[in-house]
Design an enzyme around this catalytic site. Structure first.
Site, PDB file in Angstrom:
ATOM      1  N   PRO A 250       0.869  -1.244  -0.117  1.00 59.65           N
ATOM      2  CA  PRO A 250      -0.365  -0.136  -0.382  1.00 59.65           C
ATOM      3  C   PRO A 250       0.557   1.960  -0.050  1.00 59.65           C
ATOM      4  O   PRO A 250       0.328   2.248  -0.311  1.00 59.65           O
ATOM      5  CB  PRO A 250      -0.675  -0.254   1.205  1.00 59.65           C
ATOM      6  CG  PRO A 250      -0.698  -1.480   1.558  1.00 59.65           C
ATOM      7  CD  PRO A 250       0.337  -2.060   1.051  1.00 59.65           C
TER       8      PRO A 250
ATOM      9  N   GLU B  23       0.708  -7.983   8.057  1.00 54.68           N
ATOM     10  CA  GLU B  23       1.255  -6.056   8.323  1.00 54.68           C
ATOM     11  C   GLU B  23       1.797  -5.510   7.293  1.00 54.68           C
ATOM     12  O   GLU B  23       2.108  -4.578   6.839  1.00 54.68           O
ATOM     13  CB  GLU B  23       0.626  -5.299  10.156  1.00 54.68           C
ATOM     14  CG  GLU B  23       0.180  -5.356  10.759  1.00 54.68           C
ATOM     15  CD  GLU B  23      -1.280  -4.882  10.436  1.00 54.68           C
ATOM     16  OE1 GLU B  23      -1.509  -4.004   9.694  1.00 54.68           O
ATOM     17  OE2 GLU B  23      -2.171  -5.364   9.701  1.00 54.68           O
TER      18      GLU B  23
ATOM     19  N   ARG C  93      -0.514  -9.079 -21.533  1.00 50.15           N
ATOM     20  CA  ARG C  93      -0.725  -8.652 -23.156  1.00 50.15           C
ATOM     21  C   ARG C  93      -0.355  -7.985 -23.912  1.00 50.15           C
ATOM     22  O   ARG C  93      -0.746  -7.618 -25.152  1.00 50.15           O
ATOM     23  CB  ARG C  93      -2.858  -8.252 -22.151  1.00 50.15           C
ATOM     24  CG  ARG C  93      -3.484  -7.206 -22.245  1.00 50.15           C
ATOM     25  CD  ARG C  93      -4.873  -6.480 -21.258  1.00 50.15           C
ATOM     26  NE  ARG C  93      -4.811  -6.021 -22.585  1.00 50.15           N
ATOM     27  CZ  ARG C  93      -4.555  -4.990 -23.349  1.00 50.15           C
ATOM     28  NH1 ARG C  93      -3.430  -3.744 -22.803  1.00 50.15           N
ATOM     29  NH2 ARG C  93      -5.431  -4.739 -24.231  1.00 50.15           N
TER      30      ARG C  93
ATOM     31  N   ASP D  79      -5.483   0.618 -27.371  1.00 54.12           N
ATOM     32  CA  ASP D  79      -6.268   0.745 -25.374  1.00 54.12           C
ATOM     33  C   ASP D  79      -6.883   2.109 -25.026  1.00 54.12           C
ATOM     34  O   ASP D  79      -5.766   3.472 -25.719  1.00 54.12           O
ATOM     35  CB  ASP D  79      -4.847   0.131 -24.910  1.00 54.12           C
ATOM     36  CG  ASP D  79      -5.459  -0.764 -24.547  1.00 54.12           C
ATOM     37  OD1 ASP D  79      -6.531  -2.078 -25.224  1.00 54.12           O
ATOM     38  OD2 ASP D  79      -4.378  -2.001 -23.782  1.00 54.12           O
TER      39      ASP D  79
END
Ligand code: 9D3
Length: 224
Positions: A87, A114, A152, A167
């Site tokens: 994170p 954690e 991809r 895209d």
């Protein structure tokens, strides 16, 4: 391309082997995906991969020894940056994916609990990557997101190379609307222009749609 993943839940990656574009790329020999379990590199009877945090507090921390022993072995078999999914990382975007897809190898380290003992990060990690500001339970799904997005872009995998070029995000714009048969569905007709056969007009219409949708839904893509 070689992709190695360090995870205490290697079974979570089975869908990448079984389905879709990652399955196909592995089949074609264009993606070599291997998972490594730090639990297999423990030396105690209980095969412990976590420990209580120094300083106290909730949750557990991933112990350094099994992770570094695992990494040592992985790095005998492949090369490339070690990416820690966390994170605290920089948010993943298509530019990062594009750069990753040009590598011959990459190693993803996924955390649970954690997180990972800081000394592993200090000594063994090249980069930290997040996928956004929401709380997951670990890095595995994030590694899977990155692996699919990378795969991809591997030449020859998509089959249809134009698809990757067109895209949204690689053009910097959102996609235009798509339609297929029937011409009328639930009373809603396909826009006449798409049936006109005039490909210049169709191209202009699609660009206009892309620009409008981007302005309305994601104006940040036009400025930032
Ligand atoms: C509730 C736990 N949090 C205490 C403030 C910290 C925390 C620790 C571990 C939050 C999430 C996680 C597990 N997440 C990941 O490993 C992760 C993640 C994510 O949760 N969101 C977006 N990207 C990523 S990349 C790895």
């Amino acid at each position: 391309m070689k992709v190695d993943v360090i995870t205490i839940f290697p079974g979570m990656f089975q869908p990448l082997l079984d389905y879709g574009i990652t399955h196909k790329a592995i089949d074609q020999g264009k993606l070599n995906l291997r998972c490594w379990n730090p639990r297999d590199f423990t030396t105690d009877r209980r095969r412990t991969v976590d420990g209580r945090p120094y300083g106290g507090g909730p949750g557990m921390v991933m112990k350094p020894e099994p992770l570094t022993a695992c990494l040592d072995t992985v790095q005998l078999e492949t090369t490339g940056p070690v990416i820690y999914l966390s994170p605290q990382g920089k948010q993943l975007d298509q530019d990062i994916i594009k750069k990753m897809s040009k590598l011959s190898g990459i190693i993803f380290l996924t955390g649970r609990y954690e997180g990972v003992d800081e000394r592993v990060l200090q000594t063994r990690i090249d980069r930290e990557i997040s996928i956004g500001d929401y709380v997951l339970a670990g890095g595995e799904l994030v590694a899977m997101v990155a692996i699919e997005a990378i795969t991809r872009l591997i030449p020859g995998v998509l089959g249809n190379d134009l698809s990757a070029k067109n895209d949204s995000f690689s053009s910097g714009l959102l996609d235009y609307p798509h339609y297929t048969r029937p011409k009328i569905f639930k009373g809603i007709a396909v826009p006449d222009i798409l049936l006109s056969g005039n490909h210049n007009k169709i191209q202009t219409w699609r660009l206009w749609q892309s620009l409008n949708r981007t302005r309305q839904r994601r104006p940040d893509l036009l400025t930032d």
